[in-house]
Write a protein that holds these residues in place. Structure first.
Motif, PDB file in Angstrom:
ATOM      1  N   ASN A   1      27.663  45.987  32.450  1.00  0.00           N
ATOM      2  CA  ASN A   1      28.306  45.449  33.651  1.00  0.00           C
ATOM      3  C   ASN A   1      28.650  46.505  34.689  1.00  0.00           C
ATOM      4  OD1 ASN A   1      29.988  46.218  31.453  1.00  0.00           O
ATOM      5  ND2 ASN A   1      31.772  45.368  32.450  1.00  0.00           N
TER       6      ASN A   1
ATOM      7  N   GLN B   1      25.861  39.724  31.905  1.00  0.00           N
ATOM      8  CA  GLN B   1      25.501  40.338  33.184  1.00  0.00           C
ATOM      9  C   GLN B   1      24.018  40.177  33.531  1.00  0.00           C
ATOM     10  OE1 GLN B   1      27.268  41.607  35.598  1.00  0.00           O
ATOM     11  NE2 GLN B   1      29.253  41.586  34.584  1.00  0.00           N
TER      12      GLN B   1
ATOM     13  N   HIS C   1      31.466  45.180  26.595  1.00  0.00           N
ATOM     14  CA  HIS C   1      32.593  44.519  27.271  1.00  0.00           C
ATOM     15  C   HIS C   1      33.757  44.405  26.268  1.00  0.00           C
ATOM     16  CE1 HIS C   1      34.959  41.132  28.944  1.00  0.00           C
ATOM     17  NE2 HIS C   1      34.579  41.657  30.107  1.00  0.00           N
TER      18      HIS C   1
ATOM     19  N   GLY D   1      34.777  49.953  38.591  1.00  0.00           N
ATOM     20  CA  GLY D   1      34.223  49.635  37.271  1.00  0.00           C
ATOM     21  C   GLY D   1      34.584  48.203  36.938  1.00  0.00           C
ATOM     22  N   ALA D   2      34.611  47.894  35.665  1.00  0.00           N
ATOM     23  CA  ALA D   2      34.896  46.517  35.251  1.00  0.00           C
ATOM     24  C   ALA D   2      36.244  46.061  35.820  1.00  0.00           C
ATOM     25  CB  ALA D   2      34.917  46.427  33.733  1.00  0.00           C
ATOM     26  N   ALA D   3      36.250  44.833  36.320  1.00  0.00           N
ATOM     27  CA  ALA D   3      37.478  44.302  36.939  1.00  0.00           C
ATOM     28  C   ALA D   3      38.632  44.301  35.944  1.00  0.00           C
ATOM     29  CB  ALA D   3      37.210  42.886  37.439  1.00  0.00           C
ATOM     30  N   CYS D   4      38.291  44.132  34.659  1.00  0.00           N
ATOM     31  CA  CYS D   4      39.357  44.024  33.657  1.00  0.00           C
ATOM     32  C   CYS D   4      39.784  45.396  33.147  1.00  0.00           C
ATOM     33  CB  CYS D   4      38.919  43.125  32.505  1.00  0.00           C
ATOM     34  SG  CYS D   4      37.212  43.388  32.006  1.00  0.00           S
TER      35      CYS D   4
ATOM     36  N   LYS E   1      29.090  34.595  36.284  1.00  0.00           N
ATOM     37  CA  LYS E   1      28.256  35.740  36.665  1.00  0.00           C
ATOM     38  C   LYS E   1      26.965  35.313  37.360  1.00  0.00           C
ATOM     39  CE  LYS E   1      31.076  38.428  34.369  1.00  0.00           C
ATOM     40  NZ  LYS E   1      32.060  39.298  35.013  1.00  0.00           N
TER      41      LYS E   1
ATOM     42  N   ASN F   1      29.198  41.662  40.115  1.00  0.00           N
ATOM     43  CA  ASN F   1      29.232  41.776  38.640  1.00  0.00           C
ATOM     44  C   ASN F   1      30.597  41.382  38.091  1.00  0.00           C
ATOM     45  OD1 ASN F   1      26.660  42.672  38.866  1.00  0.00           O
ATOM     46  ND2 ASN F   1      26.955  44.630  37.792  1.00  0.00           N
ATOM     47  N   ALA F   2      31.622  41.433  38.946  1.00  0.00           N
ATOM     48  CA  ALA F   2      32.961  40.992  38.516  1.00  0.00           C
ATOM     49  C   ALA F   2      32.998  39.474  38.463  1.00  0.00           C
ATOM     50  CB  ALA F   2      34.012  41.514  39.484  1.00  0.00           C
TER      51      ALA F   2
ATOM     52  N   ARG G   1      31.496  51.013  41.809  1.00  0.00           N
ATOM     53  CA  ARG G   1      30.533  50.057  41.297  1.00  0.00           C
ATOM     54  C   ARG G   1      30.243  49.050  42.399  1.00  0.00           C
ATOM     55  NH1 ARG G   1      31.363  45.548  36.877  1.00  0.00           N
ATOM     56  NH2 ARG G   1      32.819  44.792  38.480  1.00  0.00           N
TER      57      ARG G   1
HETATM   58  O1  LIG Z   1      34.000  43.280  36.309  1.00  0.00           O
HETATM   59  C1  LIG Z   1      33.287  43.191  35.282  1.00  0.00           C
HETATM   60  O2  LIG Z   1      32.477  44.053  34.972  1.00  0.00           O
HETATM   61  C2  LIG Z   1      33.389  41.994  34.389  1.00  0.00           C
HETATM   62  C3  LIG Z   1      34.703  41.403  34.365  1.00  0.00           C
HETATM   63 SE1  LIG Z   1      35.915  42.413  33.266  1.00  0.00          SE
END
Ligand SMILES: O=C(O)CC[SeH]
Length: 415
Positions: free
Chosen positions: A172, A208, A119, A357-360, A231, A11-12, A385
């Motif tokens: 995500n 996503q 997001h 969780g979200a990479a960002c 993605k 998902n990242a 995650r």
């Molecule tokens: O990792 C994610 O969920 C999306 C990239 Se911020």
């Protein structure tokens, strides 16, 4: 010797499919002309772009003339939100005075409705517009019973100055799929009854969802939809769907001005190579989506079964609700126990590559998205995650389970 890593963070971002890489390489070496040039080299490049546009349109059930290429999902989301802001001011008289029931001038400003799980490329845009006093925003909280934004809550948030509703199609971090079709259907009825008021524009960020579930812009009846290549095994560019692009009913205003490319909506000499790759990635989704989603669901379900086999009632699946659908590849799970913070567990895994969780987002504090759907902080901070991919195997999952088991044992013995 370092053992092979097992990547469960699809998902990242995803790797390029080999055919996608091939399409990029071929376009870069053979279709390098300027697509705006009328000579053969330019026409060759334009043909590649047109074919990619058609593939993306087919993937989401759109007309190719309604697809525009962007640098990625962030640009797509920003462009769509800024369009709604500009459209409100260009096309509608702002009512004078204030609505007594609200006691403020919030009805003087364009009003956006979104969820509390978006997001950052939607969340932060709207937060900043609100902080700067340029727009008013309602962040509708997801139901803690379903993990979804409820249609009734969105309808209740509508006000005369509402100009756009933007809600992501699938989250995500949890994979929970939002009832976009149901919500937007009800808003269309409201649009029919609104006289001399801004038509509420409807956007969903499908970043996503694409490549994991059917995404059909006609069935969802959206005005705008965001597409993100990396993605679904494509390159790091994106696209927007705009219903009847160029019409007055669903506007689109450029954020950039330049040489007139993309019908002046998104100027800049086209990134033919990456566009070719995005088109190929879309072509593969059209051909193999059913296989992809079935495989990912099988592997993800096996992962969750094995987690429960090994950790028993210490396992809490975050985002699994009886009445909500989830993406087939996503498992957000907490292993309950003192000190088993998600980032700690991952740092003690020799082979698993995943995220909390979200990479960002910061990886060392509980996800605001999990907290938003009612996951207690003590559970949210232990979240992992895990998102599987097209090539993930059951054998990979067995390795991951052993990796998690040894990491948990190490942390607990060390504490
Ligand atoms: O990792 C994610 O969920 C999306 C990239 Se911020």
């Amino acid at each position: 010797m370092d053992q092979e890593k097992i990547y469960l963070d699809y998902n990242a971002t995803t790797p390029l499919e080999p055919d996608v890489l091939g399409a990029i390489s071929t376009a870069l070496s053979e279709a390098w002309g300027n697509p705006s040039s009328s000579h053969a080299a330019g026409v060759k490049a334009k043909t590649v772009i047109d074919r990619a546009r058609t593939n993306l349109a087919t993937m989401v059930g759109a007309k190719s003339s309604d697809i525009l290429f962007t640098s990625g999902g962030t640009e797509a989301n920003n462009m769509i939100l800024q369009t709604a802001l500009k459209h409100f001011h260009l096309c509608h008289e702002i009512t004078n005075g204030t609505d007594p029931s609200r006691g403020d001038n919030s009805d003087q400003l364009p009003h956006f409705i979104t969820s509390n799980m978006e997001h950052d490329s939607v969340k932060l845009v709207l937060e900043n517009l609100a902080e700067e006093g340029i727009a008013s925003v309602t962040f509708v909280p997801a139901s803690q019973k379903t993990g979804c934004v409820m249609k009734e809550d969105v309808i209740a948030a509508v006000r005369p100055s509402t100009c756009m509703i933007s809600i992501m199609l699938a989250n995500n971090e949890t994979g929970v799929i939002q009832p976009i079709k149901e919500i937007f259907e009800s808003i269309r009825h409201i649009n029919l009854t609104r006289k001399n008021l801004p038509r509420i524009l409807l956007h969903t960020d499908a970043a996503q969802a694409i490549g994991k579930m059917e995404v059909d812009v006609v069935e969802m009846d959206v005005d705008y939809l965001s597409i993100v290549g990396h993605k679904f095994y494509g390159p790091r560019i994106g696209a927007v769907f705009v219903r009847n692009l160029g019409s007055k009913e669903v506007p689109l205003y450029p954020m950039l001005y330049g040489g007139g490319q993309e019908r002046n909506f998104r100027p800049g000499t086209e990134n033919t190579g990456m566009i070719a790759g995005l088109g190929k990635a879309a072509e593969l989704v059209v051909q193999y989506l059913d296989n992809y989603s079935k495989h990912m669901a099988t592997v993800r379900d096996y992962l969750e079964t094995r987690l429960q086999d090994v950790f028993g009632d210490r396992i809490h699946i975050n985002g699994k609700f009886a009445t909500s659908e989830r993406l087939p590849n996503t498992c957000n799970v907490s292993i309950l126990g003192h000190g088993l913070f998600g980032h700690m567990v991952l740092s003690h895994c020799d082979r698993l590559q995943a995220s909390v969780g979200a990479a960002c987002h910061a990886q060392n504090r509980p996800s605001h998205i999990l907290l938003a759907i009612g996951i207690p902080e003590s559970v949210a901070r232990n979240a992992l995650r895990l998102s599987v991919g097209r090539e993930t195997t059951l054998a990979d999952i067995d390795i991951v389970i052993e990796d998690l088991k040894q990491a948990v044992e190490f942390i607990e013995n060390d504490s």
